[in-house]
Design a protein around this motif. Structure first.
Motif, PDB file in Angstrom:
ATOM      1  N   HIS A  37       0.830  -1.201   0.000  1.00  0.00           N
ATOM      2  CA  HIS A  37       0.000   0.000   0.000  1.00  0.00           C
ATOM      3  C   HIS A  37       0.864   1.250   0.000  1.00  0.00           C
ATOM      4  O   HIS A  37       0.372   2.350  -0.178  1.00  0.00           O
ATOM      5  N   GLY A  38       2.174   1.076   0.224  1.00  0.00           N
ATOM      6  CA  GLY A  38       3.073   2.212   0.180  1.00  0.00           C
ATOM      7  C   GLY A  38       3.129   2.866  -1.189  1.00  0.00           C
ATOM      8  O   GLY A  38       3.632   3.975  -1.333  1.00  0.00           O
ATOM      9  N   LEU A  39       2.600   2.154  -2.213  1.00  0.00           N
ATOM     10  CA  LEU A  39       2.551   2.743  -3.545  1.00  0.00           C
ATOM     11  C   LEU A  39       1.579   3.915  -3.591  1.00  0.00           C
ATOM     12  O   LEU A  39       1.661   4.760  -4.476  1.00  0.00           O
ATOM     13  N   CYS A  40       0.647   3.976  -2.668  1.00  0.00           N
ATOM     14  CA  CYS A  40      -0.368   5.017  -2.662  1.00  0.00           C
ATOM     15  C   CYS A  40       0.169   6.292  -2.031  1.00  0.00           C
ATOM     16  O   CYS A  40       0.773   6.260  -0.963  1.00  0.00           O
ATOM     17  N   ARG A  41      -0.098   7.402  -2.683  1.00  0.00           N
ATOM     18  CA  ARG A  41       0.206   8.698  -2.080  1.00  0.00           C
ATOM     19  C   ARG A  41      -0.888   9.034  -1.074  1.00  0.00           C
ATOM     20  O   ARG A  41      -2.008   8.565  -1.173  1.00  0.00           O
ATOM     21  N   SER A  42      -0.561   9.893  -0.155  1.00  0.00           N
ATOM     22  CA  SER A  42      -1.531  10.245   0.879  1.00  0.00           C
ATOM     23  C   SER A  42      -2.734  10.972   0.294  1.00  0.00           C
ATOM     24  O   SER A  42      -3.844  10.882   0.831  1.00  0.00           O
ATOM     25  N   ASN A  43      -2.528  11.690  -0.817  1.00  0.00           N
ATOM     26  CA  ASN A  43      -3.618  12.454  -1.442  1.00  0.00           C
ATOM     27  C   ASN A  43      -4.107  11.797  -2.718  1.00  0.00           C
ATOM     28  O   ASN A  43      -4.497  12.470  -3.675  1.00  0.00           O
ATOM     29  N   VAL A  44      -4.100  10.458  -2.762  1.00  0.00           N
ATOM     30  CA  VAL A  44      -4.376   9.738  -4.002  1.00  0.00           C
ATOM     31  C   VAL A  44      -5.771  10.050  -4.548  1.00  0.00           C
ATOM     32  O   VAL A  44      -5.950  10.191  -5.766  1.00  0.00           O
ATOM     33  N   GLN A  45      -6.760  10.167  -3.687  1.00  0.00           N
ATOM     34  CA  GLN A  45      -8.114  10.437  -4.187  1.00  0.00           C
ATOM     35  C   GLN A  45      -8.216  11.841  -4.782  1.00  0.00           C
ATOM     36  O   GLN A  45      -8.813  12.033  -5.847  1.00  0.00           O
ATOM     37  N   GLU A  46      -7.638  12.818  -4.115  1.00  0.00           N
ATOM     38  CA  GLU A  46      -7.663  14.186  -4.635  1.00  0.00           C
ATOM     39  C   GLU A  46      -6.893  14.275  -5.959  1.00  0.00           C
ATOM     40  O   GLU A  46      -7.342  14.940  -6.902  1.00  0.00           O
ATOM     41  N   LEU A 156      -5.776   2.437  -5.773  1.00  0.00           N
ATOM     42  CA  LEU A 156      -7.079   2.416  -5.099  1.00  0.00           C
ATOM     43  C   LEU A 156      -7.728   1.034  -5.158  1.00  0.00           C
ATOM     44  O   LEU A 156      -8.348   0.586  -4.180  1.00  0.00           O
ATOM     45  N   LEU A 157      -7.592   0.356  -6.288  1.00  0.00           N
ATOM     46  CA  LEU A 157      -8.165  -0.989  -6.409  1.00  0.00           C
ATOM     47  C   LEU A 157      -7.469  -1.963  -5.473  1.00  0.00           C
ATOM     48  O   LEU A 157      -8.116  -2.807  -4.840  1.00  0.00           O
ATOM     49  N   CYS A 158      -6.164  -1.856  -5.381  1.00  0.00           N
ATOM     50  CA  CYS A 158      -5.425  -2.762  -4.502  1.00  0.00           C
ATOM     51  C   CYS A 158      -5.701  -2.447  -3.028  1.00  0.00           C
ATOM     52  O   CYS A 158      -5.995  -3.334  -2.228  1.00  0.00           O
ATOM     53  N   PRO A 206     -18.093  11.726  -8.053  1.00  0.00           N
ATOM     54  CA  PRO A 206     -18.828  11.557  -6.791  1.00  0.00           C
ATOM     55  C   PRO A 206     -18.291  10.409  -5.932  1.00  0.00           C
ATOM     56  O   PRO A 206     -18.364  10.464  -4.705  1.00  0.00           O
ATOM     57  N   HIS A 207     -17.747   9.382  -6.565  1.00  0.00           N
ATOM     58  CA  HIS A 207     -17.211   8.242  -5.825  1.00  0.00           C
ATOM     59  C   HIS A 207     -15.886   8.575  -5.150  1.00  0.00           C
ATOM     60  O   HIS A 207     -15.410   7.826  -4.296  1.00  0.00           O
ATOM     61  N   LEU A 208     -15.266   9.690  -5.569  1.00  0.00           N
ATOM     62  CA  LEU A 208     -13.993  10.094  -4.979  1.00  0.00           C
ATOM     63  C   LEU A 208     -14.141  11.290  -4.056  1.00  0.00           C
ATOM     64  O   LEU A 208     -13.150  11.843  -3.589  1.00  0.00           O
ATOM     65  N   SER A 209     -15.369  11.693  -3.814  1.00  0.00           N
ATOM     66  CA  SER A 209     -15.595  12.835  -2.937  1.00  0.00           C
ATOM     67  C   SER A 209     -15.232  12.467  -1.507  1.00  0.00           C
ATOM     68  O   SER A 209     -15.404  11.310  -1.092  1.00  0.00           O
ATOM     69  N   PRO A 210     -14.722  13.420  -0.763  1.00  0.00           N
ATOM     70  CA  PRO A 210     -14.383  13.133   0.630  1.00  0.00           C
ATOM     71  C   PRO A 210     -15.603  12.633   1.396  1.00  0.00           C
ATOM     72  O   PRO A 210     -16.725  13.100   1.181  1.00  0.00           O
ATOM     73  N   SER A 211     -15.382  11.705   2.265  1.00  0.00           N
ATOM     74  CA  SER A 211     -16.488  11.138   3.073  1.00  0.00           C
ATOM     75  C   SER A 211     -17.057  12.183   4.023  1.00  0.00           C
ATOM     76  O   SER A 211     -16.317  12.998   4.545  1.00  0.00           O
TER      77      SER A 211
END
Length: 211
Positions: A37-46, A156-158, A206-211
């Motif tokens: 999961h280290g491949l993900c950046r902290s702001n990946v959704q944004e 995100l999928l992983c 919409p699926h990437l909007s902040p919770s």
């Protein structure tokens, strides 16, 4: 000749084989094969939201510039010559009410296909229109954004669903085709891209909007 092997291709292999025409059905595989999961950046959704928004905002301009650089008859007969009905393009059947996982998989398949197609189009334009600097720059920038988006969707999928393999089908290569057919294939793909990217943005954001 079209090469259409079938099978499940890992994400890493997909990123390395962007131009290979692959035909396959949608298939999800879950398990322990996801990278860290280290491949993900902290702001990946944004970052993913911004990438989709950029692609949506620039798609029509890219298509218009492409037509301009191809000259006649593409400039005056684009409706006829660029009709994408006869080409393969990934089906995009998800909507805002679809499950988030389903949306992410559909997006991955769409942008993996697009990235490979942009590679073909860029290669052809470097050969056919080497002096079209603005077009080539836009193609390279769009490809760069698309690759970044694929990387983020992979993450995100992983991370969220432990999905690490997806069947993807790529389109026909333009190698060996005439100059006219290369130009036509490019404008067909880009016309379809313009039609689909707006829908993709409306569904994904919409699926990437902040919770």
């Amino acid at each position: 000749m079209k090469f259409v092997p079938t099978g499940v291709v890992p994400f890493v292999a997909l990123l390395l084989l962007q131009r290979r025409p692959v035909a396959a059905r949608a298939l999800l595989v879950t398990g322990s094969g996801c990278p860290s999961h280290g491949l993900c950046r902290s702001n990946v959704q944004e970052q993913t939201r911004r990438q989709v928004a950029v692609l949506n905002a620039t798609a029509q301009e890219l298509f218009s510039l492409y037509l301009k650089c191809q000259g006649e008859p593409f400039s005056s007969e684009s409706d006829k010559l660029c009709n994408p009905a006869g080409i393969f393009f990934p089906a995009f059947r998800v909507n805002r009410t679809s499950e988030r996982k389903e949306v992410m998989v559909a997006m991955y398949k769409l942008f993996a296909f697009l990235n490979a197609s942009l590679g073909n189009i860029t290669r052809d334009q470097e050969e056919l229109n080497p002096m079209a600097k603005e077009l080539l720059e836009r193609l390279h920038n769009t490809t760069k954004t698309t690759r970044g988006l694929i990387s983020n969707l992979t993450c995100l999928l992983c991370k969220n669903y432990n999905i690490f393999q997806v069947d993807v089908r790529y389109g026909d290569s333009s190698k060996g085709k005439s100059a006219f057919k290369k130009k036509q294939q490019g404008c067909q793909v880009l016309r379809k891209y313009v039609q689909v990217i707006g829908q993709a943005a409306r569904v994904l954001l919409p699926h990437l909007s902040p919770s």
